[in-house]
Design an enzyme around this catalytic site. Structure first.
Site, PDB file in Angstrom:
ATOM      1  N   GLU A  96       0.542   7.393 -15.105  1.00  0.00           N
ATOM      2  CA  GLU A  96      -0.826   7.465 -14.614  1.00  0.00           C
ATOM      3  C   GLU A  96      -1.673   8.341 -15.523  1.00  0.00           C
ATOM      4  OE1 GLU A  96      -3.539   8.946 -10.823  1.00  0.00           O
ATOM      5  OE2 GLU A  96      -1.353   9.083 -10.692  1.00  0.00           O
ATOM      6  N   LYS A 226      14.549  10.608   4.096  1.00  0.00           N
ATOM      7  CA  LYS A 226      13.630   9.887   3.200  1.00  0.00           C
ATOM      8  C   LYS A 226      12.484   9.208   3.949  1.00  0.00           C
ATOM      9  CE  LYS A 226      17.164   9.647  -0.277  1.00  0.00           C
ATOM     10  NZ  LYS A 226      18.134   8.885  -1.064  1.00  0.00           N
ATOM     11  N   ASP A 300      16.057  12.970  -6.653  1.00  0.00           N
ATOM     12  CA  ASP A 300      16.021  11.689  -5.966  1.00  0.00           C
ATOM     13  C   ASP A 300      14.562  11.394  -5.639  1.00  0.00           C
ATOM     14  OD1 ASP A 300      16.158   9.530  -4.216  1.00  0.00           O
ATOM     15  OD2 ASP A 300      18.020  10.222  -3.292  1.00  0.00           O
ATOM     16  N   HIS A 391     -11.166   9.442 -14.917  1.00  0.00           N
ATOM     17  CA  HIS A 391     -10.291   8.268 -14.888  1.00  0.00           C
ATOM     18  C   HIS A 391     -10.778   7.182 -15.841  1.00  0.00           C
ATOM     19  CE1 HIS A 391      -7.119   8.797 -11.838  1.00  0.00           C
ATOM     20  NE2 HIS A 391      -7.920   9.734 -11.366  1.00  0.00           N
TER      21      HIS A 391
END
Length: 399
Positions: A96, A226, A300, A391
Site C-alpha cells: 500500500e 482469530k 501469524d 494517496h
C-alpha cells in the site's frame, strides 16, 4: 512422490507430494510444473528465494515458492518502554503506497516530542472448551467441581509445556452447556498451539476424574481465536499494551500543519462515528501498521483480526500540548516459534533486537508505538486535508 489420479478423473490436477522429502527444490519444481500445465501460466517470480526449502518444515505444505512483499523502513521511532528502549528503525512489509511514508511522519513527530512511553499491562492466551450436560443444574454443579479441582487441572495442563502457565479458568453457562476459558501465560510464543495441547490434556483429565465423565469439545468458540470479540477487549488476549505520548504543540504545527485544538475537535467527531458504526474500537487504522509489521517479522497475519482492536484516549492539556494514548487489548505477537525463525522474518526481528527468548514484550511495545505513530499521522492528514493528495501522489501504482 504421489501423483496418482483417481479412476475416471483424468482432467483433475493432483498436487505432487513426497511423504519423505517434500520440502525440496525438486518437489517445488514438480508442483510448479503441474500448476503451469493446468493453468497455462509459468510461475517465475515466486521462485526467487535465497533459502533451502528444508527450513520450511512445520511452516507450510505443498511449497512452490514465495510471495515477495516489499519492505520499507520507517523511523527512527523513540520508545521509552519497560522492554523496548531507544530509537528503532521499523521494517514494514506492505504493497500500500503512502503507508510507510505516513508511519514515518508520525514517528518523526513522536520522536521530536520526546518519544512514546509503552506499558504491557497484562498478558494471557486462551483456549475455550465447552462441556455438555443433561440439564442446567448438572452444568452449574460442574462449575463448582472445576473450581475445587483447579490445582489438579493446572498440573495436567502444564505437564504438556515448558513455557505455558495456567493462570485461571473463566466460566460461562448457557442452558446445559458450561463454557470454560483457560487463561495461560505463554512466554515468547503466541501460544495458540501451546494452549490447545495443554487444554486438551486438562480436559481429558477432567473427563476421567469428574463423576459422569462429561463430554466436551476442545473449542466452544468462547476463546474467539482469530476473531475480534468484546470478551477479548475486556479480559485481554495476547498482550494488553498501552502506548502514550504528549505531542508538542509547536512540533505538531511545524511538522503536521495542524493545531492541537483541531485534533481534539476531530477526536470528538470520530469517537461518535465509531460508536454509531459499532466499530471494534475508536482508533483509526491499527490494522495497517500491525499487518505490515506482522508480515515482516513472521507473525501469524490472521491474528490481526484480534490485534487490531484499539482504543484511543486523548487530552488537550492546559499547556496547549496534546496527550494521546492507544490501548491494544488483544495484541498477539511472538519472538519464537511459528514464522519467526524463517530467514527474512528472522532478519527483521534482528533489526528490532526482538529475536528469541525474552523479547516478546519488547516487540509488543514496538508494535503499540508504531500503531500510535499511524494514528497521529492519519489524524493530522485528515484534519489538514492532506489525506487524498498524499494517496494521489504516493499511493497509486499506475503500471
Amino acid at each position: 512422490m504421489t501423483t496418482t489420479a483417481r479412476p475416471g478423473d483424468r482432467r483433475r490436477p493432483h498436487v505432487p507430494r513426497d511423504p519423505v522429502e517434500d520440502h525440496t527444490l525438486r518437489m517445488a519444481q514438480a508442483r510448479r510444473e503441474v500448476l503451469a500445465e493446468h493453468t497455462g501460466v509459468v510461475p517465475r517470480h515466486v521462485t526467487g528465494h535465497t533459502f533451502d526449502p528444508a527450513v520450511l518444515k512445520g511452516n507450510i505444505e505443498n511449497f512452490i515458492g514465495v510471495a515477495q512483499v516489499p519492505i520499507g523502513l520507517a523511523g527512527p521511532l523513540r520508545v521509552n518502554g519497560e522492554h523496548a528502549r531507544g530509537d528503532f528503525l521499523v521494517p514494514l512489509a506492505t504493497t500500500e503506497g503512502t503507508l510507510v511514508a505516513s508511519y514515518n511522519r508520525g514517528m518523526r513527530l513522536l520522536t521530536e516530542s520526546g518519544g512514546v512511553t509503552t506499558t504491557v499491562v497484562e498478558e494471557s492466551m486462551q483456549r475455550g472448551p465447552v462441556f455438555s450436560f443433561a440439564d442446567a443444574r448438572q452444568a452449574r454443579d460442574f462449575g463448582g467441581w472445576v473450581e475445587e479441582h483447579f490445582e489438579d487441572i493446572r498440573r495436567a495442563a502444564e505437564a504438556t509445556t515448558r513455557h505455558g502457565r495456567l493462570l485461571g479458568i473463566g466460566q460461562y453457562q448457557v442452558g446445559p452447556l458450561r463454557y470454560l476459558r483457560f487463561n495461560y501465560a505463554t512466554g515468547d510464543a503466541a501460544g495458540q498451539n501451546l494452549t490447545g495441547r495443554a487444554t486438551r490434556a486438562a480436559c481429558e483429565w477432567i473427563r476421567t476424574a469428574c463423576p459422569g465423565g462429561p463430554a466436551y469439545l476442545l473449542s466452544g468458540n468462547v476463546d474467539t481465536d482469530k476473531k475480534h470479540s468484546q470478551i477479548n477487549t475486556l479480559l485481554t488476549r495476547g498482550r494488553r499494551v498501552v502506548a502514550e505520548a504528549v505531542l508538542d504543540r509547536h512540533a505538531l504545527r511545524e511538522l503536521m500543519g495542524v493545531e492541537a485544538a483541531e485534533l481534539y475537535r476531530w477526536r470528538q467527531v470520530t469517537m461518535t462515528g465509531a460508536a454509531l458504526a459499532g466499530a471494534a474500537g475508536n482508533g483509526a487504522h491499527a490494522a495497517n501498521g500491525l499487518a505490515a509489521l506482522f508480515i515482516a517479522t513472521g507473525q501469524d497475519v490472521a491474528d490481526v483480526a484480534e490485534s487490531h482492536a484499539s482504543f484511543s484516549y486523548t487530552r488537550l492539556l492546559d499547556s496547549g500540548d496534546y496527550y494521546w494514548s492507544i490501548t491494544l487489548p488483544a495484541l498477539i505477537v511472538a519472538t519464537r516459534g511459528g514464522g519467526t525463525g524463517l530467514p527474512t522474518q528472522r532478519e527483521c526481528l534482528e533489526l528490532l533486537g526482538c529475536l528469541g527468548d525474552g523479547k516478546a514484550g519488547r516487540l509488543a511495545e514496538i508494535c503499540a508505538a508504531t500503531v500510535l505513530a499511524g494514528e497521529v499521522s492519519l489524524a493530522a492528514a485528515v484534519v489538514g486535508d492532506d489525506w487524498v493528495d498524499a494517496h494521489e501522489r504516493l499511493g497509486r501504482n499506475r503500471a
